[in-house]
Design an enzyme around this catalytic site. Structure first.
Site, PDB file in Angstrom:
ATOM      1  N   GLY A  17       0.117  -1.469  -0.423  1.00 18.11           N
ATOM      2  CA  GLY A  17       0.264  -0.012  -0.068  1.00 18.11           C
ATOM      3  C   GLY A  17       0.848   1.042   0.037  1.00 18.11           C
ATOM      4  N   ASP A 242      -9.540   0.335  -7.993  1.00 19.61           N
ATOM      5  CA  ASP A 242      -7.759   0.177  -8.370  1.00 19.61           C
ATOM      6  C   ASP A 242      -7.906   0.604  -9.594  1.00 19.61           C
ATOM      7  OD1 ASP A 242      -7.523  -2.114  -8.101  1.00 19.61           O
ATOM      8  OD2 ASP A 242      -5.958  -2.044  -6.646  1.00 19.61           O
ATOM      9  N   THR A 243      -8.888  -0.628 -10.800  1.00 20.72           N
ATOM     10  CA  THR A 243      -8.795  -0.166 -11.678  1.00 20.72           C
ATOM     11  C   THR A 243      -9.404   0.670 -12.229  1.00 20.72           C
ATOM     12  OG1 THR A 243      -8.085  -3.055 -11.222  1.00 20.72           O
ATOM     13  CG2 THR A 243      -8.467  -1.763 -14.580  1.00 20.72           C
ATOM     14  N   THR A 265      -0.460  -7.110  -9.131  1.00 15.25           N
ATOM     15  CA  THR A 265      -0.370  -8.454  -8.855  1.00 15.25           C
ATOM     16  C   THR A 265      -1.589  -9.389 -10.467  1.00 15.25           C
ATOM     17  OG1 THR A 265      -0.133  -7.572  -6.831  1.00 15.25           O
ATOM     18  CG2 THR A 265      -1.279  -9.546  -7.118  1.00 15.25           C
TER      19      THR A 265
END
Length: 496
Positions: A17, A242-243, A265
């Site tokens: 993070g 987040d995408t 990831t």
């Protein structure tokens, strides 16, 4: 620049993070990392087995530390939070958390797809939600808890960024881009699929009010502001998946036919559309329709991503094998391409464990000689990942009717020159790599618009990114036929 706005972007990834400060003004966009911390699963023993959890209080503690660090250098005007999708915390009637959220790689959902399929046929589920069948989708996680003590006591389910925002502001809600990943969201009506939840036994009370990117969730509660010695800053809803934020950060030119790969990831590979694609062909190809900022649709497929590489490096570290990634990538570049390839999306590569052994077995099972050296193993992973990108980009174009003339790679994978070149070679179109911190940039720009910066739409945000963060270009080379043959080998079928 005194007229510039400073905001904090909390960007929570599945392995790390970070808190970034974004500075935005007329013709100006800059990012500075002020706090970074490791993140990952914690395995906890229980009677009869174990469970993978997230250390959610540790994540929250580090988020607070990052917000304080962001405000120390110069005052910030707001905070936005994005994270990975699908995982959630359950709150009781008093707003208390009922245990640590379970990690999506935990094995508890192994039979959940079959359990739901017995109640709701696949085509009916896809017609409502438009989501890719993945065993860790929130729907399947919640179904495993039906009849259990936690769900019986729970009043609300909050996805990870919404849970952090709740602790910061006291406000309960669900941001739409992340809600759309749960498989409990009606992609047409753009609201919760309450009837679906009822059918599978998930209480509708768990589904909180929806909010959209750009809404102000609320100010920091006084206790948090006092503890951090900061003002009661507004927390702004951004593309909290987040995408969704990363796609805002794709510096695409208006009118271009582009695909994006948000490479980290996980790799999220797809195109941006105005409406969902809910065809039988899209369902069969396991494509997903997720919400984007300003009502767009992210038509994409999850590809296993750099997880396989990072878990391979961890395996070597545990064994005491030297594994410097920079050196390995240089050595891997000298290995002949496509010597050995695997289906990187195979379920065997999903859980943590010995990736080296799994890669070797996958090669033997498809009649190939397994890679022997660390450099050969890294090359196998990257060749296989480029193959998956090729396959998925072509499917996205065919299913959406949108040709692809260029591929934008953003996220951590944009740093990997070998992977970017292999992606251009495999897809047969140029690759534009960067920005690496696309998710943080998207987070910052949505906040900035809400807080008064003149950025009327996503196109304006992307124009600002293009003028301040020039991508690197990779031109395709080689023979497309060799990639077709490698695709067949990776699946153990004849290329003829």
């Amino acid at each position: 620049m005194s007229s510039d706005l400073r905001v904090a972007a909390v960007d929570l990834g599945a392995t790390s993070g970070r808190v970034m400060v974004g500075t935005v003004g007329a013709g100006h966009l800059a990012l500075e990392e002020v706090h970074r911390f490791p993140n990952g699963p914690v395995r906890v023993a229980r009677p009869g087995g174990s469970t993978l959890h997230w250390d959610i209080l540790g994540i929250y503690r580090e988020t607070l530390a990052g917000i304080a660090a962001a405000d120390r250098a110069a005052p910030i005007a707001g905070v936005g939070i994005d994270s990975w999708a699908v995982d959630y915390g359950l709150l009781d009637g008093d707003g208390a958390l009922l245990g640590n959220p379970v990690h999506y790689r935990d094995a508890r959902t192994a039979d959940a797809i079959q359990r739901v399929r017995a109640i709701v046929p696949d085509d009916e589920l896809y017609d409502v939600t438009g989501l890719q069948q993945l065993p860790f989708n929130t729907l399947y996680q919640l179904v495993t808890e039906v009849g259990g003590p936690r769900l019986g006591c729970a009043e609300t389910a909050l996805l990870i960024p919404d849970l952090i925002a709740y602790w910061l502001t006291g406000e309960i809600g669900a941001e739409r881009t992340n809600a759309s990943t749960t498989q409990l969201y009606d992609v047409r009506a753009r609201t919760w699929a309450v009837d679906l939840a009822d059918k599978v036994g998930v209480p509708a009370r768990l589904l909180p009010p929806l909010r959209s990117p750009g809404e102000v969730i609320g100010p920091l509660v006084p206790e948090v502001a006092d503890d951090l010695s900061v003002p009661r800053l507004p927390v702004v809803a951004v593309g909290s998946h987040d995408t969704a934020s990363a796609v805002v950060g794709v510096p695409a030119e208006p009118g271009t036919n582009y695909a994006y790969i948000s490479s980290g990831t996980w790799s999220l590979v797809g195109v941006e559309l105005d409406e969902p694609v809910l065809s039988a062909e899209a369902m069969a190809a396991n494509f997903t329709n997720e919400g984007g900022v300003d009502g767009s649709i992210r038509f994409l497929r999850n590809v296993m991503g750099l997880w396989v590489l990072s878990e391979t490096l961890r395996t070597w570290e545990v064994r005491g094998v030297p594994a410097d990634l920079t050196s390995l990538l240089a050595e891997a570049a000298a290995v002949p391409r496509l010597r050995a390839v695997v289906d990187i999306d195979a379920p065997v590569f999903l859980p943590p464990g010995d990736m080296v052994a799994r890669i070797g077995k996958a090669c033997r099972d498809t009649g190939q000689r397994p890679p022997a050296t660390p450099a050969e193993i890294v090359r196998c992973i990257l060749d296989s990942l480029a193959l998956a990108y090729r396959r998925t980009v072509r499917q996205a174009a065919a299913l959406s009717g949108r040709p692809v003339d260029v591929v934008h790679v953003v996220g951590g994978g944009a740093r990997n020159d070998l992977l970017c070149q292999l992606t251009a070679d495999a897809c047969g179109v140029p690759v534009l790599a960067g920005p690496v911190e696309a998710a943080a940039l998207g987070n910052v720009l949505v906040q900035a618009r809400t807080l008064g910066v003149d950025l009327p739409d996503v196109a304006a945000m992307r124009a600002l990114i293009r003028s301040t963060h020039e991508p690197r270009r990779f031109t395709p080379s080689g023979d497309g036929g060799e990639w077709s043959a490698a695709e067949a080998r990776s699946r153990g079928v004849s290329a003829t």
